[in-house]
Design a protein around this motif. Structure first.
Motif, PDB file in Angstrom:
ATOM      1  N   PRO A 201      28.599  19.644  -0.794  1.00 55.55           N
ATOM      2  CA  PRO A 201      27.866  20.685  -1.527  1.00 55.55           C
ATOM      3  C   PRO A 201      28.554  21.046  -2.841  1.00 55.55           C
ATOM      4  N   THR A 203      29.297  23.453  -6.106  1.00 57.69           N
ATOM      5  CA  THR A 203      29.316  24.767  -6.745  1.00 57.69           C
ATOM      6  C   THR A 203      29.260  24.539  -8.249  1.00 57.69           C
ATOM      7  N   SER A 228      22.169  22.252  -6.055  1.00 61.65           N
ATOM      8  CA  SER A 228      23.496  22.851  -5.907  1.00 61.65           C
ATOM      9  C   SER A 228      23.518  23.814  -4.726  1.00 61.65           C
ATOM     10  N   HIS A 229      24.707  24.002  -4.183  1.00 64.03           N
ATOM     11  CA  HIS A 229      24.882  24.885  -3.033  1.00 64.03           C
ATOM     12  C   HIS A 229      25.142  26.324  -3.469  1.00 64.03           C
ATOM     13  N   GLN A 230      25.880  26.468  -4.544  1.00 64.80           N
ATOM     14  CA  GLN A 230      26.241  27.789  -5.050  1.00 64.80           C
ATOM     15  C   GLN A 230      26.267  27.728  -6.573  1.00 64.80           C
ATOM     16  N   ARG A 259      21.791  32.634  -3.728  1.00 65.11           N
ATOM     17  CA  ARG A 259      22.919  31.716  -3.899  1.00 65.11           C
ATOM     18  C   ARG A 259      23.447  31.718  -5.334  1.00 65.11           C
TER      19      ARG A 259
END
Length: 336
Positions: A201, A203, A228-230, A259
């Motif tokens: 993932p 960021t 994207s994850h974050q 997020r």
């Protein structure tokens, strides 16, 4: 005037439209993409073809067009040309082709085929776009009858491209990359490269300063939300109030706004990302090699801030050495 043997000029559609290259004759012209823009006012594929056709009038009599045949618009356009064309690509190359062998740890290996010669090519930078750029360089060597093995050795010696999928080597546990990625398309390409290398993932610390047109904002939010994850949105060249307003436009394209963090101070945002990302990878996007000014009036870069943040996270607090036996003399931690 300095006696340079050659010059490489990167030309964008705006430069073609404004005839910036007028009067410059080219030995080689590399066509990487003629894909139309996704926003209102962007040139269509036909308009790009017309601008490129006008630029090719400055091709020298012995000049050659190097075409990325993986781009359907480029391939179609080159069929109409009456000048020599050398086509390269990972999927549809002709004169120079590349076959994917492996991807791991941020490196990629391609089997390069130039004419009747086949050699493995190892690149230390992730991304299909990087592999195609390497094939373009190899095609230039092939066209100019230079040594292909020497060209491959030169390409393999490239450790990094500042601001272009640049890896910060001090980031070991959580890989950290720096990429210009100012547009939604380029950001999607960078995130695709990280995903293909299975970094986990992502960021993303994305800068949304004055360079971000209104027409790009919602699309940027869609790319960030999807890949994207974050996300941490920053603004290196505008005030925090304006950044909050601009961030709302970007959030309009996010289907998971929970997020997304908004930290206008880019230096603080990078430190936050390094501290709070325990797995996957980090991408610092939107600034590349460009410097910005922090709250103390100091010029900083993504690379310098990232190295500082990583160094602080890697510092292990000093602890007293404990023993099962009582100390023979007083120490700074214990006394009798």
């Amino acid at each position: 005037s300095q006696g340079a043997p050659a010059a490489v000029i990167e030309v964008n559609p705006a430069m073609l439209y404004n005839h910036v290259t007028a009067g410059i004759e080219f030995d080689l012209v590399v066509l990487t993409s003629l894909r139309p823009g996704q926003f209102a006012g962007s040139p269509t594929s036909q308009q790009l073809a017309n601008l490129t056709q006008n630029c090719l009038k400055n091709l020298k009599p012995h000049g050659v067009v190097l075409a990325n045949n993986d781009d359907a618009h480029v391939a179609s356009f080159c069929e109409t040309l009456d000048c020599p064309v050398a086509a390269y690509g990972l999927d549809a190359g002709k004169q120079v082709r590349g076959k994917r062998l492996d991807r791991a740890g941020g490196q990629q290996q391609v089997l390069a085929i130039a004419g009747n010669l086949m050699m493995p090519l190892t690149l230390k930078i992730p991304g299909d776009h990087v592999a195609r750029a390497a094939l373009a360089a190899l095609t230039a060597s092939w066209v100019m009858d230079l040594s292909i093995p020497e060209a491959i050795a030169a390409i393999e010696s490239l450790e990094t491209i500042p601001g272009r999928m640049q890896r910060v080597v001090s980031a070991v546990d959580v890989p950290l990359f720096i990429d210009q990625a100012q547009t939604p398309d380029r950001l999607a390409v960078a995130l695709h490269a990280l995903r293909c290398h299975h970094f986990g993932p992502a960021t993303v610390v994305m800068d949304i300063g004055n360079h971000l047109p209104v027409s790009w904002r919602q699309r940027l939010g869609e790319v960030l939300s999807r890949h994207s994850h974050q996300v941490i949105l920053t603004a290196s060249d505008i005030c925090p109030e304006a950044a909050q307003s601009l961030a709302m436009d970007v959030l309009g394209g996010c289907n998971a706004p929970e997020r997304v963090q908004v930290i206008p101070d880019r230096q603080a945002a990078i430190h936050w990302a390094v501290r709070h990302t325990q797995q996957g990878c980090i991408l610092l996007a939107g600034c590349g090699v460009n410097n910005c000014v922090n709250r103390d009036g100091e010029e900083i870069s993504d690379e310098s801030v990232a190295k500082q943040a990583i160094s602080q996270c890697n510092q292990i607090p000093s602890l007293p050495k404990l023993s099962i036996f009582p100390p023979s003399s007083a120490s700074e931690f214990f006394s009798r």
